[in-house]
Scaffold this motif. Structure first.
Motif, short mmCIF file in Angstrom:
data_model
loop_
_atom_site.label_atom_id
_atom_site.label_comp_id
_atom_site.label_asym_id
_atom_site.label_seq_id
_atom_site.Cartn_x
_atom_site.Cartn_y
_atom_site.Cartn_z
N GLY A 21 50.30 44.28 15.87
CA GLY A 21 50.03 44.80 17.21
C GLY A 21 49.19 46.07 17.16
O GLY A 21 48.26 46.26 17.95
N GLY A 22 49.50 46.95 16.20
CA GLY A 22 48.71 48.17 16.04
C GLY A 22 47.28 47.87 15.61
O GLY A 22 46.32 48.50 16.09
N ILE A 23 47.13 46.91 14.71
CA ILE A 23 45.78 46.51 14.26
C ILE A 23 44.99 45.95 15.43
O ILE A 23 43.82 46.27 15.62
N LYS A 24 45.65 45.15 16.25
CA LYS A 24 44.97 44.56 17.41
C LYS A 24 44.50 45.64 18.37
O LYS A 24 43.37 45.61 18.86
N VAL A 25 45.35 46.64 18.63
CA VAL A 25 44.97 47.74 19.53
C VAL A 25 43.76 48.48 18.97
O VAL A 25 42.81 48.77 19.69
N LEU A 26 43.80 48.78 17.67
CA LEU A 26 42.69 49.52 17.06
C LEU A 26 41.39 48.73 17.09
O LEU A 26 40.33 49.28 17.39
N LEU A 27 41.47 47.44 16.78
CA LEU A 27 40.25 46.62 16.73
C LEU A 27 39.73 46.26 18.11
O LEU A 27 38.54 46.44 18.42
N ARG A 33 36.80 47.99 8.53
CA ARG A 33 36.80 49.04 7.50
C ARG A 33 37.48 50.32 7.99
O ARG A 33 38.16 51.00 7.24
N GLY A 34 37.26 50.64 9.24
CA GLY A 34 37.89 51.84 9.81
C GLY A 34 39.41 51.72 9.83
O GLY A 34 40.12 52.67 9.51
N VAL A 35 39.90 50.54 10.21
CA VAL A 35 41.35 50.32 10.23
C VAL A 35 41.90 50.31 8.80
O VAL A 35 42.97 50.86 8.54
N GLN A 36 41.16 49.72 7.86
CA GLN A 36 41.59 49.73 6.46
C GLN A 36 41.70 51.16 5.94
O GLN A 36 42.66 51.52 5.26
N ARG A 37 40.74 52.00 6.29
CA ARG A 37 40.77 53.40 5.87
C ARG A 37 41.96 54.12 6.50
O ARG A 37 42.66 54.89 5.84
N LEU A 38 42.20 53.86 7.79
CA LEU A 38 43.33 54.47 8.48
C LEU A 38 44.65 54.06 7.82
O LEU A 38 45.55 54.89 7.64
N LEU A 39 44.77 52.81 7.44
CA LEU A 39 45.98 52.34 6.76
C LEU A 39 46.15 53.04 5.42
O LEU A 39 47.26 53.42 5.05
N ALA A 49 51.73 54.70 10.93
CA ALA A 49 50.81 55.26 11.91
C ALA A 49 50.11 54.16 12.70
O ALA A 49 49.89 54.29 13.91
N VAL A 50 49.76 53.09 12.03
CA VAL A 50 49.10 51.96 12.71
C VAL A 50 50.11 51.20 13.56
O VAL A 50 49.85 50.86 14.70
N ALA A 51 51.30 50.96 13.01
CA ALA A 51 52.34 50.21 13.74
C ALA A 51 52.77 50.96 15.00
O ALA A 51 53.15 50.34 16.00
N ALA A 52 52.69 52.30 14.98
CA ALA A 52 53.08 53.09 16.15
C ALA A 52 52.16 52.82 17.34
O ALA A 52 52.55 53.07 18.49
N ARG A 53 50.97 52.32 17.11
CA ARG A 53 50.02 52.03 18.19
C ARG A 53 50.26 50.67 18.84
O ARG A 53 49.61 50.31 19.81
N SER A 54 51.17 49.92 18.29
CA SER A 54 51.45 48.56 18.77
C SER A 54 51.99 48.58 20.20
O SER A 54 52.73 49.48 20.58
N PRO A 55 51.64 47.56 20.98
CA PRO A 55 52.30 47.44 22.29
C PRO A 55 53.78 47.14 22.09
O PRO A 55 54.18 46.68 21.02
N GLU A 56 54.56 47.41 23.11
CA GLU A 56 56.01 47.14 23.03
C GLU A 56 56.24 45.65 22.77
O GLU A 56 55.54 44.80 23.33
N LEU A 57 57.23 45.38 21.95
CA LEU A 57 57.63 44.00 21.74
C LEU A 57 58.35 43.53 22.98
O LEU A 57 58.99 44.33 23.67
N ASP A 58 58.26 42.25 23.27
CA ASP A 58 59.00 41.70 24.40
C ASP A 58 60.48 41.96 24.16
O ASP A 58 60.93 41.99 23.02
N PRO A 59 61.28 42.14 25.23
CA PRO A 59 62.70 42.42 25.04
C PRO A 59 63.41 41.41 24.15
O PRO A 59 64.28 41.78 23.38
N ASP A 60 63.02 40.14 24.20
CA ASP A 60 63.67 39.15 23.34
C ASP A 60 63.15 39.20 21.91
O ASP A 60 63.65 38.53 21.03
N MET A 61 62.13 40.06 21.65
CA MET A 61 61.61 40.21 20.30
C MET A 61 62.04 41.53 19.68
O MET A 61 61.64 41.85 18.58
N MET A 62 62.80 42.34 20.41
CA MET A 62 63.23 43.64 19.89
C MET A 62 64.23 43.43 18.75
O MET A 62 65.05 42.54 18.78
#
Length: 181
Positions: free
Chosen positions: A56-62, A70-76, A83-96
């Motif tokens: 989810g974080g990778i998707k937001v960044l890209l 390459r930018g996301v690879q460098r950030l990772l 840090a990348v995972a923190a940018r992820s959208p919220e998981l659906d309540p049934d996926m928490m």
């Protein structure tokens, strides 16, 4: 029937959650070594909630912030997966993830189903199975666990237990082949 909060998700479920095609997730897996879904028989991918947050974080960044691969690879590399995972959208309540509550075992689920479908509210427990002789210890433990689960499932009506028993037979055959191969 809803999945357990900490259940693994298929590539289709993750793709639908993010609004991307499944082949995009497979491509990202080739570009980002940090994405490591569990692969089962036939190469099927199953994603843990932590995997989903990273993707989810990778998707937001890209897609949303316009970064390059390459930018996301460098950030990772520089900031880490968290840090990348923190940018992820919220998981659906049934996926928490319910961190403190482990998923029920097959035996527990089978016992509950047996209780709902029989007059006797407490089914007989599965008999303990000894470890198979000549098989390495971890594999022997796996075989013993499969045999115990089969015993519990046999107490269920056949319509409920047949598909699960067939899958357990395949797993047992795979364990036996691994032990002797």
């Amino acid at each position: 029937m809803a999945k357990s909060p900490d259940a693994f998700r298929t590539i289709r479920e993750v793709a639908d959650w993010l609004g991307v095609a499944a082949h995009v997730l497979r491509f990202w897996e080739s570009k980002f070594t940090q994405i490591k879904p569990v692969k089962r028989a036939g190469g099927r991918r199953y994603y843990r909630p932590a995997d989903m947050r990273l993707i989810g974080g990778i998707k937001v960044l890209l897609h949303d912030e316009g970064m390059t691969i390459r930018g996301v690879q460098r950030l990772l590399r520089e900031d880490g997966v968290a840090a990348v995972a923190a940018r992820s959208p919220e998981l659906d309540p049934d996926m928490m993830v319910a961190e403190a509550q482990p998923a029920p075992s097959i035996a527990e689920v089978a016992r509950e189903a047996a209780n709902e479908n029989t007059q006797n509210p407490t089914p007989r427990p599965a008999p303990a199975q000894p470890a198979t002789q000549g098989v390495p210890l971890p594999l022997a433990d796996g075989l013993a666990a499969l045999k115990a689960r089969k015993a519990v499932l046999k107490s269920l009506p056949e319509a409920q237990s047949a598909p699960i028993l067939a899958r357990l037979r395949k797993l047992q055959a795979g364990l036996m082949a691994a032990a002797h191969g």
